[in-house]
Design a protein around this motif. Sequence first.
Motif, PDB file in Angstrom:
ATOM      1  N   SER A  63       0.762  -1.324   0.197  1.00  0.00           N
ATOM      2  CA  SER A  63       0.008  -0.150  -0.107  1.00  0.00           C
ATOM      3  C   SER A  63       0.753   1.276   0.088  1.00  0.00           C
ATOM      4  CB  SER A  63      -0.894  -0.062   1.130  1.00  0.00           C
ATOM      5  OG  SER A  63      -0.215  -0.044   2.444  1.00  0.00           O
ATOM      6  N   SER A  64       1.989   1.339   0.380  1.00  0.00           N
ATOM      7  CA  SER A  64       2.989   2.670   0.299  1.00  0.00           C
ATOM      8  C   SER A  64       4.512   2.010   0.345  1.00  0.00           C
ATOM      9  CB  SER A  64       2.510   3.456   1.736  1.00  0.00           C
ATOM     10  OG  SER A  64       2.887   2.584   2.899  1.00  0.00           O
ATOM     11  N   GLY A  65       5.305   2.902   0.111  1.00  0.00           N
ATOM     12  CA  GLY A  65       6.728   2.678   0.515  1.00  0.00           C
ATOM     13  C   GLY A  65       7.117   2.512   1.832  1.00  0.00           C
ATOM     14  N   SER A  66       6.299   3.270   2.817  1.00  0.00           N
ATOM     15  CA  SER A  66       6.416   2.790   4.171  1.00  0.00           C
ATOM     16  C   SER A  66       6.233   1.476   4.421  1.00  0.00           C
ATOM     17  CB  SER A  66       5.462   3.855   5.127  1.00  0.00           C
ATOM     18  OG  SER A  66       5.794   5.149   4.671  1.00  0.00           O
ATOM     19  N   ALA A  67       4.946   0.912   3.797  1.00  0.00           N
ATOM     20  CA  ALA A  67       4.573  -0.534   4.190  1.00  0.00           C
ATOM     21  C   ALA A  67       5.816  -1.448   3.416  1.00  0.00           C
ATOM     22  CB  ALA A  67       3.260  -0.571   3.525  1.00  0.00           C
ATOM     23  N   ALA A  68       6.152  -1.043   2.434  1.00  0.00           N
ATOM     24  CA  ALA A  68       7.352  -1.767   1.581  1.00  0.00           C
ATOM     25  C   ALA A  68       8.489  -2.066   2.654  1.00  0.00           C
ATOM     26  CB  ALA A  68       7.544  -1.255   0.256  1.00  0.00           C
ATOM     27  N   ILE A  69       8.948  -0.958   3.393  1.00  0.00           N
ATOM     28  CA  ILE A  69      10.271  -0.966   4.021  1.00  0.00           C
ATOM     29  C   ILE A  69       9.928  -1.651   5.394  1.00  0.00           C
ATOM     30  CG2 ILE A  69       9.861   1.261   4.949  1.00  0.00           C
ATOM     31  CD1 ILE A  69      13.437  -0.784   4.304  1.00  0.00           C
ATOM     32  N   ALA A  70       8.688  -1.410   5.876  1.00  0.00           N
ATOM     33  CA  ALA A  70       8.412  -2.374   7.117  1.00  0.00           C
ATOM     34  C   ALA A  70       8.189  -3.695   6.930  1.00  0.00           C
ATOM     35  CB  ALA A  70       7.253  -1.633   7.845  1.00  0.00           C
ATOM     36  N   THR A  71       7.757  -3.903   5.890  1.00  0.00           N
ATOM     37  CA  THR A  71       7.360  -5.509   5.350  1.00  0.00           C
ATOM     38  C   THR A  71       8.761  -6.091   5.035  1.00  0.00           C
ATOM     39  OG1 THR A  71       5.271  -5.026   4.606  1.00  0.00           O
ATOM     40  CG2 THR A  71       6.307  -7.206   3.909  1.00  0.00           C
ATOM     41  N   ALA A  72       9.823  -5.471   4.373  1.00  0.00           N
ATOM     42  CA  ALA A  72      10.851  -5.875   3.955  1.00  0.00           C
ATOM     43  C   ALA A  72      11.803  -6.266   5.485  1.00  0.00           C
ATOM     44  CB  ALA A  72      11.720  -4.889   3.346  1.00  0.00           C
ATOM     45  N   LEU A  73      11.895  -5.334   6.371  1.00  0.00           N
ATOM     46  CA  LEU A  73      12.544  -5.619   7.600  1.00  0.00           C
ATOM     47  C   LEU A  73      12.023  -6.905   8.339  1.00  0.00           C
ATOM     48  CD1 LEU A  73      12.830  -1.794   8.801  1.00  0.00           C
ATOM     49  CD2 LEU A  73      14.704  -3.338   8.353  1.00  0.00           C
ATOM     50  N   ALA A  74      10.498  -6.795   8.194  1.00  0.00           N
ATOM     51  CA  ALA A  74      10.121  -7.873   9.231  1.00  0.00           C
ATOM     52  C   ALA A  74      10.381  -9.438   8.556  1.00  0.00           C
ATOM     53  CB  ALA A  74       8.524  -7.546   9.421  1.00  0.00           C
ATOM     54  N   SER A  75       9.955  -9.289   7.224  1.00  0.00           N
ATOM     55  CA  SER A  75      10.127 -10.445   6.391  1.00  0.00           C
ATOM     56  C   SER A  75      11.558 -11.126   6.446  1.00  0.00           C
ATOM     57  CB  SER A  75       9.706 -10.312   5.087  1.00  0.00           C
ATOM     58  OG  SER A  75       8.437  -9.953   4.885  1.00  0.00           O
TER      59      SER A  75
END
Length: 402
Positions: free
Chosen positions: A59-71
Amino acid sequence: MPGTELFGEEERKEVNDVMQTGILMRYNHENLRNNHWKAREFEEEVKKITGAKFAHAVSSGSAAIATALASCGIGAGDEVIVPPFTFIASIEAVLFIGAIPVFAEIDETLCLSAAGIRKSLSIRTKAVCLVHMCGGMAEMNSIIEVCEKNNLVLVEDAGQAFAASYKGKQVGLFGKAGSYSFDFFKIATAGEGGVLVTDDENVYTMASAYSDHGHSHTGANRGMEPHPVLGFNYRISELNAAVGLAQTRKVPFIIKKNRYNKNFLTQELSKIQGIGFSHLPDPSGDSATFLNIFLPDTSSAGRVVDELNKAGVGGFNYWFLNMYHFINQWDHLKEMRTVSKLTAQIVPAGVDYSKIELPKSQEVIGKLISFGIRCTWNDKEMRELSDKISSCVEKVFKTITA
């Protein structure tokens, strides 16, 4: 910004495909969507440009980096080295997955330096969140060396650097995972959107589930899907993905125009005494979304900014005073004004962001003025802009030397 300069029939066509079916969700409803899968197509276009094995739109670049870190397995109590110059979403992403941001110095690339990372290491450091700023790239060879030597997970936030590369490899693909932003102000926009990329299939599988409440996305009955992990809702809509799809197809053209325009302005401004430029470790890989000029120091940069404003010159950022992109104005972070408690507030040693000293970063950002590059400029417009910038700089230096 380039993406928003080129809205047209291509975007309308992709959006109309979605509107005609009424299926705004990226998953399921196979019998109703007339074979329109805009999020999937968007991801495929990102893979074409980047060469990534896997891409997942959110949904956003913010979600993308948060998801990347968590994953990548970064979470509660892990220290993550971060830069003080970035859109603050990079820092928020670390905080909200329960990890602890540790600030390190940047250099003239406008990105974290290997020396800065080394200086900020501790026995608790697990990862580096490397942010590629203002369309360029970090010095990857030395940073990778530090990460490998210290067994650190490298996650890249390339929100401002989609389609930039370093020695032939796209930024975002050097670490375990990377992320791009497609918000309204990027080289290509989805309105709101982001894309995670990785060459690691397990990271991709975790990201796909994590960003959609843990759904496995197997089978045709969403209500009966297995849930391999807990997750949250970071799904992108088909409408946003449709815009992002059309925009991403335009990126090769935008890059070509950006580079011509940036080179034009760079040549003109190189003639002016007192103007320098940020360091590009690989100039051939520049996405050229920003022209980043250096003045000799913070004082002269501030005076030039005043003159630019007086002359009515727009389209530039003086990040030293920017509310969202540099640590100086992040009082809500320094005072940890949060809605609910974060891990960083309850770890035994505590974290005090009000006492951070980063002299190199202060020096670099203090003298930096960034001009957004427009792909629709013509030579006449660029010559007029360079003349105005030159006039403002020369006026300041005449005052200083008088």
